[in-house]
Scaffold this active site. Structure first.
Site, PDB file in Angstrom:
ATOM      1  N   SER A 162       0.832  -1.193   0.000  1.00  0.00           N
ATOM      2  CA  SER A 162       0.000   0.000   0.000  1.00  0.00           C
ATOM      3  C   SER A 162       0.876   1.257   0.000  1.00  0.00           C
ATOM      4  O   SER A 162       1.741   1.393  -0.852  1.00  0.00           O
ATOM      5  CB  SER A 162      -0.937  -0.046   1.217  1.00  0.00           C
ATOM      6  OG  SER A 162      -2.024   0.836   1.055  1.00  0.00           O
ATOM      7  N   ARG A 231     -12.023   6.569   9.479  1.00  0.00           N
ATOM      8  CA  ARG A 231     -11.421   5.238   9.601  1.00  0.00           C
ATOM      9  C   ARG A 231     -12.429   4.139   9.288  1.00  0.00           C
ATOM     10  O   ARG A 231     -12.094   3.164   8.611  1.00  0.00           O
ATOM     11  CB  ARG A 231     -10.878   5.051  11.013  1.00  0.00           C
ATOM     12  CG  ARG A 231     -10.350   3.663  11.306  1.00  0.00           C
ATOM     13  CD  ARG A 231      -9.175   3.284  10.416  1.00  0.00           C
ATOM     14  NE  ARG A 231      -8.563   2.034  10.849  1.00  0.00           N
ATOM     15  CZ  ARG A 231      -7.464   1.523  10.296  1.00  0.00           C
ATOM     16  NH1 ARG A 231      -6.890   2.135   9.285  1.00  0.00           N
ATOM     17  NH2 ARG A 231      -6.944   0.387  10.744  1.00  0.00           N
ATOM     18  N   ASP A 329      -8.338  -7.183  -4.038  1.00  0.00           N
ATOM     19  CA  ASP A 329      -8.008  -5.817  -3.645  1.00  0.00           C
ATOM     20  C   ASP A 329      -8.675  -4.843  -4.616  1.00  0.00           C
ATOM     21  O   ASP A 329      -8.305  -4.778  -5.791  1.00  0.00           O
ATOM     22  CB  ASP A 329      -6.482  -5.631  -3.671  1.00  0.00           C
ATOM     23  CG  ASP A 329      -6.034  -4.239  -3.222  1.00  0.00           C
ATOM     24  OD1 ASP A 329      -6.903  -3.370  -2.962  1.00  0.00           O
ATOM     25  OD2 ASP A 329      -4.812  -4.018  -3.127  1.00  0.00           O
ATOM     26  N   HIS A 362      -7.749  -5.568   0.090  1.00  0.00           N
ATOM     27  CA  HIS A 362      -6.479  -4.847   0.126  1.00  0.00           C
ATOM     28  C   HIS A 362      -5.577  -5.349   1.254  1.00  0.00           C
ATOM     29  O   HIS A 362      -4.370  -5.494   1.079  1.00  0.00           O
ATOM     30  CB  HIS A 362      -6.770  -3.361   0.308  1.00  0.00           C
ATOM     31  CG  HIS A 362      -5.555  -2.507   0.368  1.00  0.00           C
ATOM     32  ND1 HIS A 362      -4.712  -2.334  -0.721  1.00  0.00           N
ATOM     33  CD2 HIS A 362      -5.022  -1.775   1.380  1.00  0.00           C
ATOM     34  CE1 HIS A 362      -3.733  -1.526  -0.373  1.00  0.00           C
ATOM     35  NE2 HIS A 362      -3.889  -1.175   0.890  1.00  0.00           N
ATOM     36  N   ASP A 363      -6.164  -5.625   2.400  1.00  0.00           N
ATOM     37  CA  ASP A 363      -5.375  -6.055   3.558  1.00  0.00           C
ATOM     38  C   ASP A 363      -4.820  -7.471   3.432  1.00  0.00           C
ATOM     39  O   ASP A 363      -4.148  -7.957   4.350  1.00  0.00           O
ATOM     40  CB  ASP A 363      -6.199  -5.952   4.848  1.00  0.00           C
ATOM     41  CG  ASP A 363      -6.132  -4.549   5.458  1.00  0.00           C
ATOM     42  OD1 ASP A 363      -5.384  -3.708   4.916  1.00  0.00           O
ATOM     43  OD2 ASP A 363      -6.827  -4.309   6.466  1.00  0.00           O
TER      44      ASP A 363
END
Lengths: 392, 392
Positions: A162, A231, A329, A362-363
């Protein structure tokens, strides 16, 4: 969704007890967009030993909300090891019995490095918005001074996912002669409109929170609501529809939690709501809103090719490169990672693209993934001339 | 992204000047989750003429932020026709020279129908959170009373996209004998975790806005910041990475706009930021925050199968069905639309799935699309026994 578990801190296969260090740079630092600091501090950690040839160092860069604490634990009671503990350690893909691993916090950060929440030595007050605009390139230039401080001429590898992947790529272009190889994951060569849009929503939530006060607030008394909302939203973009559906689906909470200031109808009803609220709350306790604003801006402005063709800057690169995309992702989709490698290949560089099939979004790069482990360990040991893939 | 242009209001091919009507129902209404209203008002519009047999009526249902104003203009100066003006009109896919089209606002809404911002006749004050929890099924049950009021026994078709698609599907199950055919687009049979998560972020932004006051606020003085942030985020989910990239990319604004309460660094820098901010601002001027909370809850709770297998409820359906998914819709992806049809087919229903290749995301169903037009007009005229597809 980082599912690294707290293995017994002193296990053989673990980094074990660690402590952080502060690199205090006394030379002035001029930022890409203008502005200066008389000096700065970077907080970092190291794992493993630097060899006599000083050529076994690996630099790890963290993502937006990450930090320098990549592996190990701070005490035997510490329940949560560093964010990449599953990747870094003796015998792990980034093998601390072979490599000297450095995890550095970013300039502009809020976890020990100099950033908007730091005290300005000249005024004795927090920088706030008087902190210069920071770019990915500024982060890299500051890290270069840490590298000099550590007496490391050439890095065996620079690695990040990222925002960390952006730094890794920037390193390979900014200091080509000092980077032997680069691994970038779940990243992009230039922030696209959709990612800018999501960041702008988060920033809007923060700067319109009455607690923000133009960035002038005391720790803990800042725009906590705006930051939590930012967040919560961002966290969704780090996951995937599949992953969320499998983990939460439409499951209801047995006991409903009261929403902040609401009657029953808007209390937490679904498990996924409770999970998100928790993500928002816990983030506020560990992260500074101004740093969030500065870092998301750095992300949005990131364009490795600086407005021109990517090839023009990639020509400078000397490092071997591995870029990894993850199928699920959708923040930095596989194509955006693949395209980086295609540009490198067009420049005649030694570069490979790998696509890892994981459905956690993504993680995924933070999560236990044997397929990813073998790619990383294989790539790192490739130019040792002897590669021993894990056997199953 | 609805690019319907304001064609000269009185063009032959246009619905032209329209006005809305209010259906005032004096009978008590009991909500699915409990709670009652002594009566309610639904605002609606009609286009075309109801035929003698009263069998040419088409009911249109709007999405979360839509309304009853589907087509036509309110005056010759009105720059913006109804939200589906490109679809509805003489000779258009939903042909008002053949069909009597009814666009109804939803119960719980804020554009003329009874909702949280309406005055409670018993107290003389706004309902606010005392308004009963509304479900998609409640919306449909209220619309059924409008249908009775209009003296229409059986609908030729019920049509809607997104939340409107949920209503269309619910209609076909709730009142099988009154629905001849159904078209649902860009929708789902049950809200998944990711969509619930996005809605929860929006609700968190609203209920934590100091202006919300537990839902007790005067029009215009409500949680405007929270609602704008919620809309900005939601708007991204209605579009697509491709669409945003093509429309905005990384284009900078020539003159930077000051962000709400910020210094230069966080002013609007990219075009996409300016676009999103505008979407947020304009939404606040036309939509009520409490209705947004109520409607997103209705979406999140929507499960056509009511926790059981979809087939169990679909058995009741008598209508022919067309469900349309859009390739770039990641809010209600093609699979979720296709799965509805597969369940219908397993029940032996007359159902078809169509996938329209458009890269504008969820909002594709609102946009000029010949491929979609032919599907809709063809399906609507199918059981007239003579279908004339457009020629190219």
């Amino acid at each position: 969704m980082n599912d690294a578990e707290a293995a017994p801190a002193l296990d053989e296969g673990e980094v074990g007890l660690v402590d952080h260090h502060d690199f205090v740079c006394q030379e002035p630092f001029t930022f890409e967009e203008g502005g200066q600091l008389p000096g700065f501090t970077l907080r970092y950690e190291t794992y493993g030993k630097l060899n006599a040839a000083r050529d076994n160092a690996i630099f790890i860069f963290h993502a937006l909300s990450g930090d320098h604490h990549c592996a190990g634990v701070y005490s035997l009671q510490d329940p949560k090891p560093g964010w990449w503990n599953n990747m870094i350690g003796p015998g792990k893909p980034i093998d601390t019995s072979k490599y000297f691993v450095v995890g550095s916090n970013c300039l502009g950060g809020c976890q020990g490095s100099t950033g908007p929440s730091s005290l300005n030595p000249e005024t004795g007050k927090r920088y706030g918005l008087s902190f210069p605009q920071v770019s990915i390139r500024d982060m890299v230039r500051a890290q270069r001074r840490l590298l000099d401080h550590l007496g490391i001429e050439k890095l065996h590898c620079v690695i990040g996912g990222s925002m960390g992947g952006m730094q890794a790529l920037q390193w390979a272009i900014e200091y080509p002669e000092r980077v032997n190889s680069v691994i970038a994951m779940a990243t992009t060569s230039r922030q696209r409109a959709q990612s800018i849009a999501f960041n702008e929503v988060g920033r809007s939530a923060i700067v319109q929170d009455p607690g923000w006060h133009e960035g002038d607030y005391e720790p803990g008394k800042g725009p906590n609501v705006g930051l939590a909302v930012a967040r919560m939203m961002a966290h969704i973009t780090y996951l995937s529809d599949e992953g969320l559906e499998r983990k939460f689906g439409r499951e209801r909470k047995r006991v409903r939690e009261a929403a902040p200031a609401t009657g029953g109808f808007f209390d937490v009803e679904f498990e996924v709501e409770s999970y998100l609220r928790y993500q928002g709350k816990s983030f506020v306790n560990r992260f500074d809103a101004n740093t969030y604003l500065y870092f998301t801006k750095a992300l949005d402005r990131f364009d490795l090719g600086q407005g021109g063709p990517l090839e023009d800057v990639l020509q400078k690169m000397q490092a071997r490169a591995l870029v990894v995309g993850f199928t699920s992702d959708w923040l930095f989709p596989p194509e955006q990672n693949r395209d980086i490698v295609h540009a490198m290949l067009r420049c005649g560089k030694n570069a490979s693209y790998a696509e890892v099939n994981m459905d956690l979004g993504h993680d995924s790069f933070l999560i236990k993934a044997p397929e990813l482990y073998e790619l990383v360990s294989g790539f790192l040991s490739a130019d040792e001339g002897h590669h021993h893939p894990h056997r199953h």
